[in-house]
Each structure stands twice: as structure tokens, then as C-alpha cells.
Design a protein around this motif. Structure first.
Motif, PDB file in Angstrom:
ATOM      1  N   PRO A  13       0.821  -1.217   0.000  1.00 54.67           N
ATOM      2  CA  PRO A  13       0.000   0.000   0.000  1.00 54.67           C
ATOM      3  C   PRO A  13       0.855   1.267   0.000  1.00 54.67           C
ATOM      4  O   PRO A  13       0.507   2.255  -0.642  1.00 54.67           O
ATOM      5  CB  PRO A  13      -0.832  -0.125   1.279  1.00 54.67           C
ATOM      6  CG  PRO A  13      -0.925  -1.604   1.518  1.00 54.67           C
ATOM      7  CD  PRO A  13       0.412  -2.155   1.067  1.00 54.67           C
ATOM      8  N   GLU A  14       2.002   1.239   0.696  1.00 57.91           N
ATOM      9  CA  GLU A  14       2.877   2.407   0.747  1.00 57.91           C
ATOM     10  C   GLU A  14       3.458   2.708  -0.635  1.00 57.91           C
ATOM     11  O   GLU A  14       3.542   3.870  -1.038  1.00 57.91           O
ATOM     12  CB  GLU A  14       4.013   2.183   1.751  1.00 57.91           C
ATOM     13  CG  GLU A  14       3.561   2.092   3.192  1.00 57.91           C
ATOM     14  CD  GLU A  14       2.972   0.721   3.563  1.00 57.91           C
ATOM     15  OE1 GLU A  14       2.198   0.672   4.514  1.00 57.91           O
ATOM     16  OE2 GLU A  14       3.272  -0.281   2.891  1.00 57.91           O
ATOM     17  N   ARG A  16       2.131   1.778  -3.583  1.00 61.42           N
ATOM     18  CA  ARG A  16       1.014   2.230  -4.419  1.00 61.42           C
ATOM     19  C   ARG A  16       0.707   3.700  -4.157  1.00 61.42           C
ATOM     20  O   ARG A  16       0.591   4.495  -5.092  1.00 61.42           O
ATOM     21  CB  ARG A  16      -0.223   1.365  -4.137  1.00 61.42           C
ATOM     22  CG  ARG A  16      -1.430   1.739  -4.976  1.00 61.42           C
ATOM     23  CD  ARG A  16      -2.731   1.260  -4.360  1.00 61.42           C
ATOM     24  NE  ARG A  16      -2.897   1.856  -3.043  1.00 61.42           N
ATOM     25  CZ  ARG A  16      -3.290   1.182  -1.957  1.00 61.42           C
ATOM     26  NH1 ARG A  16      -3.559  -0.094  -2.009  1.00 61.42           N
ATOM     27  NH2 ARG A  16      -3.417   1.814  -0.797  1.00 61.42           N
ATOM     28  N   ASP A  17       0.607   4.078  -2.885  1.00 64.39           N
ATOM     29  CA  ASP A  17       0.308   5.470  -2.546  1.00 64.39           C
ATOM     30  C   ASP A  17       1.454   6.393  -2.938  1.00 64.39           C
ATOM     31  O   ASP A  17       1.226   7.526  -3.377  1.00 64.39           O
ATOM     32  CB  ASP A  17       0.006   5.600  -1.054  1.00 64.39           C
ATOM     33  CG  ASP A  17      -1.325   4.966  -0.669  1.00 64.39           C
ATOM     34  OD1 ASP A  17      -2.131   4.647  -1.579  1.00 64.39           O
ATOM     35  OD2 ASP A  17      -1.550   4.764   0.541  1.00 64.39           O
ATOM     36  N   LEU A  20       1.182   6.958  -6.656  1.00 67.41           N
ATOM     37  CA  LEU A  20       0.035   7.833  -6.900  1.00 67.41           C
ATOM     38  C   LEU A  20       0.368   9.285  -6.526  1.00 67.41           C
ATOM     39  O   LEU A  20       0.049  10.217  -7.283  1.00 67.41           O
ATOM     40  CB  LEU A  20      -1.178   7.335  -6.119  1.00 67.41           C
ATOM     41  CG  LEU A  20      -2.495   8.044  -6.368  1.00 67.41           C
ATOM     42  CD1 LEU A  20      -2.903   8.005  -7.838  1.00 67.41           C
ATOM     43  CD2 LEU A  20      -3.589   7.405  -5.501  1.00 67.41           C
ATOM     44  N   ASP A  21       1.024   9.494  -5.405  1.00 66.23           N
ATOM     45  CA  ASP A  21       1.421  10.847  -5.006  1.00 66.23           C
ATOM     46  C   ASP A  21       2.420  11.438  -6.001  1.00 66.23           C
ATOM     47  O   ASP A  21       2.310  12.613  -6.380  1.00 66.23           O
ATOM     48  CB  ASP A  21       2.038  10.840  -3.605  1.00 66.23           C
ATOM     49  CG  ASP A  21       1.017  10.590  -2.513  1.00 66.23           C
ATOM     50  OD1 ASP A  21      -0.194  10.781  -2.752  1.00 66.23           O
ATOM     51  OD2 ASP A  21       1.441  10.186  -1.407  1.00 66.23           O
ATOM     52  N   THR A  24       0.647  12.419  -9.206  1.00 60.55           N
ATOM     53  CA  THR A  24      -0.143  13.631  -8.990  1.00 60.55           C
ATOM     54  C   THR A  24       0.755  14.869  -8.958  1.00 60.55           C
ATOM     55  O   THR A  24       0.477  15.875  -9.629  1.00 60.55           O
ATOM     56  CB  THR A  24      -0.951  13.511  -7.686  1.00 60.55           C
ATOM     57  OG1 THR A  24      -1.768  12.337  -7.742  1.00 60.55           O
ATOM     58  CG2 THR A  24      -1.823  14.738  -7.467  1.00 60.55           C
ATOM     59  N   ARG A  41      -5.527  13.119  -6.963  1.00 59.79           N
ATOM     60  CA  ARG A  41      -5.172  11.692  -6.913  1.00 59.79           C
ATOM     61  C   ARG A  41      -6.273  10.803  -7.477  1.00 59.79           C
ATOM     62  O   ARG A  41      -5.978   9.831  -8.178  1.00 59.79           O
ATOM     63  CB  ARG A  41      -4.883  11.268  -5.468  1.00 59.79           C
ATOM     64  CG  ARG A  41      -3.680  11.921  -4.865  1.00 59.79           C
ATOM     65  CD  ARG A  41      -3.516  11.558  -3.403  1.00 59.79           C
ATOM     66  NE  ARG A  41      -2.862  10.264  -3.317  1.00 59.79           N
ATOM     67  CZ  ARG A  41      -3.146   9.345  -2.409  1.00 59.79           C
ATOM     68  NH1 ARG A  41      -4.065   9.563  -1.499  1.00 59.79           N
ATOM     69  NH2 ARG A  41      -2.497   8.203  -2.392  1.00 59.79           N
ATOM     70  N   GLU A  42      -7.515  11.109  -7.156  1.00 59.93           N
ATOM     71  CA  GLU A  42      -8.617  10.236  -7.575  1.00 59.93           C
ATOM     72  C   GLU A  42      -8.814  10.228  -9.088  1.00 59.93           C
ATOM     73  O   GLU A  42      -9.378   9.281  -9.626  1.00 59.93           O
ATOM     74  CB  GLU A  42      -9.908  10.598  -6.841  1.00 59.93           C
ATOM     75  CG  GLU A  42      -9.837  10.320  -5.349  1.00 59.93           C
ATOM     76  CD  GLU A  42      -9.274   8.927  -5.014  1.00 59.93           C
ATOM     77  OE1 GLU A  42      -9.763   7.923  -5.568  1.00 59.93           O
ATOM     78  OE2 GLU A  42      -8.343   8.850  -4.191  1.00 59.93           O
ATOM     79  N   ARG A  45      -5.904   7.702 -10.108  1.00 61.67           N
ATOM     80  CA  ARG A  45      -6.017   6.336  -9.574  1.00 61.67           C
ATOM     81  C   ARG A  45      -6.460   5.303 -10.613  1.00 61.67           C
ATOM     82  O   ARG A  45      -5.845   4.233 -10.702  1.00 61.67           O
ATOM     83  CB  ARG A  45      -6.931   6.308  -8.357  1.00 61.67           C
ATOM     84  CG  ARG A  45      -6.959   4.944  -7.666  1.00 61.67           C
ATOM     85  CD  ARG A  45      -7.890   4.936  -6.453  1.00 61.67           C
ATOM     86  NE  ARG A  45      -7.578   5.955  -5.481  1.00 61.67           N
ATOM     87  CZ  ARG A  45      -6.645   5.848  -4.535  1.00 61.67           C
ATOM     88  NH1 ARG A  45      -5.928   4.754  -4.452  1.00 61.67           N
ATOM     89  NH2 ARG A  45      -6.446   6.826  -3.676  1.00 61.67           N
ATOM     90  N   ARG A  71      11.237   7.781   0.192  1.00 58.62           N
ATOM     91  CA  ARG A  71      10.036   8.165  -0.559  1.00 58.62           C
ATOM     92  C   ARG A  71      10.188   7.798  -2.030  1.00 58.62           C
ATOM     93  O   ARG A  71      11.291   7.833  -2.583  1.00 58.62           O
ATOM     94  CB  ARG A  71       9.796   9.674  -0.454  1.00 58.62           C
ATOM     95  CG  ARG A  71       9.466  10.139   0.949  1.00 58.62           C
ATOM     96  CD  ARG A  71       9.313  11.632   0.980  1.00 58.62           C
ATOM     97  NE  ARG A  71      10.600  12.236   0.655  1.00 58.62           N
ATOM     98  CZ  ARG A  71      10.919  13.499   0.840  1.00 58.62           C
ATOM     99  NH1 ARG A  71      10.028  14.330   1.312  1.00 58.62           N
ATOM    100  NH2 ARG A  71      12.113  13.961   0.524  1.00 58.62           N
TER     101      ARG A  71
END
Length: 174
Positions: A13-14, A16-17, A20-21, A24, A41-42, A45, A71
Motif C-alpha cells: 500500500p505504501e 502504491r500510494d 500515486l502521489d 499527482t 489523486r482520484e 487512480r 520516498r
């Protein structure tokens, strides 16, 4: 401090996020990665999910660069060809370096790591990518060894009245 690159990292999950960040932030800084600012972000996604599905199916590989703080700072997706007459090259897409790291040579490092990653793919002899005209990206990719092999004038509509060329670049692996 250089980035640490990993090919096919475990999808957490980290991660993936983090991707995504990154996507963006790069988009909102005007990066040519499929979106036009402002974007949230949405909106990105669903495109990331398509990439993740292709990874799960073994059609796409992910290259990630992490900064000294751990990061996600850079990414590129390597999409393998499934057409039997084109399996000797792959597509490189969604090439991103976080805006806070631009100008430090990390883009060149990412491109070198992508070429190294492509060399691990059985039978792959070349990398193709496309870039949006009007930003000088073709000059950057040329400085990394890519050659322009095609151009479609006005193929990318960034906004009404703002059409850009779609430029095809090729790197022969040797």
C-alpha cells in the motif's frame, strides 16, 4: 545522494500510494504523464490501477527510485510487447522524477536504470517511448541515447487550440 532503484518491487500500500502521489505531483507541476493540471489523486487512480493490473498479469514491470528518506521519487513502467512480431522491443511509459528532485541528474539515472532493466527482459533489443512535443523532452531523451523515429503532428490535445506533436523515440540496447 543518488536514488536507489528497484525493478519489480513488492507492491505494498505504501508503494502504491507513493506512486500515486508522485504521479499527482508530477502532473500538477506540468509533467507530460497523461494528465493536464490541475489534477487530484482520484483522477489518476484509475490509470494507476490499469498499470497495476498489467503488472499482475506479467505484461508490465515497474522500476521505482527511492530517495534517501525512502520516498518514491522516480518511476518508469516497462510494458512488454505481446505481439509475436514485436517482442524484441518494449514500451517505456510514465517516466517521472518528482519535481523536488529535478535538475539533480536523477532523470538520467532513471533512464540508465530503465535501460538496464530492459536488458533483463529476455529477447528485448530496444526501448520505445513517446513524448509530448513543445516541452523539449525529445532533447532530453536524445541526450540519453534515444533517437527520434517518428512524429505525429498535433496528435496530443492539451487544451483547445493547444495541440502538440506525439514524438516516438527509440533506444537500441547494446
Amino acid at each position: 545522494m543518488p536514488l536507489t532503484f528497484t525493478l519489480d518491487p513488492p507492491l505494498t500500500p505504501e508503494l502504491r500510494d507513493g506512486v500515486l502521489d508522485l504521479w499527482t505531483d508530477v502532473s500538477n507541476a506540468g509533467g507530460s504523464v497523461g494528465f493536464v493540471p490541475p489534477v487530484v489523486r482520484e483522477e489518476i487512480r484509475p490509470e494507476l490501477v490499469r498499470h497495476l493490473v498489467a503488472m499482475a498479469e506479467g505484461r508490465t514491470r515497474l522500476l521505482v527510485g527511492h530517495d534517501a528518506e525512502g520516498r518514491v521519487a522516480a518511476t518508469a513502467f516497462l510494458a512488454l510487447n505481446t505481439h509475436r512480431l514485436m517482442i524484441h522491443w518494449l514500451w517505456l511509459s510514465t517516466v517521472m522524477v518528482h519535481p523536488r528532485h529535478q535538475g539533480l541528474g536523477y532523470g538520467r539515472d532513471l533512464m540508465a536504470a530503465a535501460a538496464d532493466a530492459a536488458r533483463t527482459c529476455e529477447g528485448v533489443e530496444a526501448i520505445r517511448l513517446t513524448c509530448r512535443g513543445g516541452l523539449g523532452l525529445e532533447r532530453f531523451y536524445a541526450s540519453c541515447g534515444y533517437k527520434e523515429v517518428g512524429r505525429v503532428p498535433g496528435a496530443i490535445r492539451v487544451a483547445p487550440g493547444d495541440d502538440r506533436d506525439d514524438i516516438v523515440m527509440l533506444l537500441t540496447l547494446g
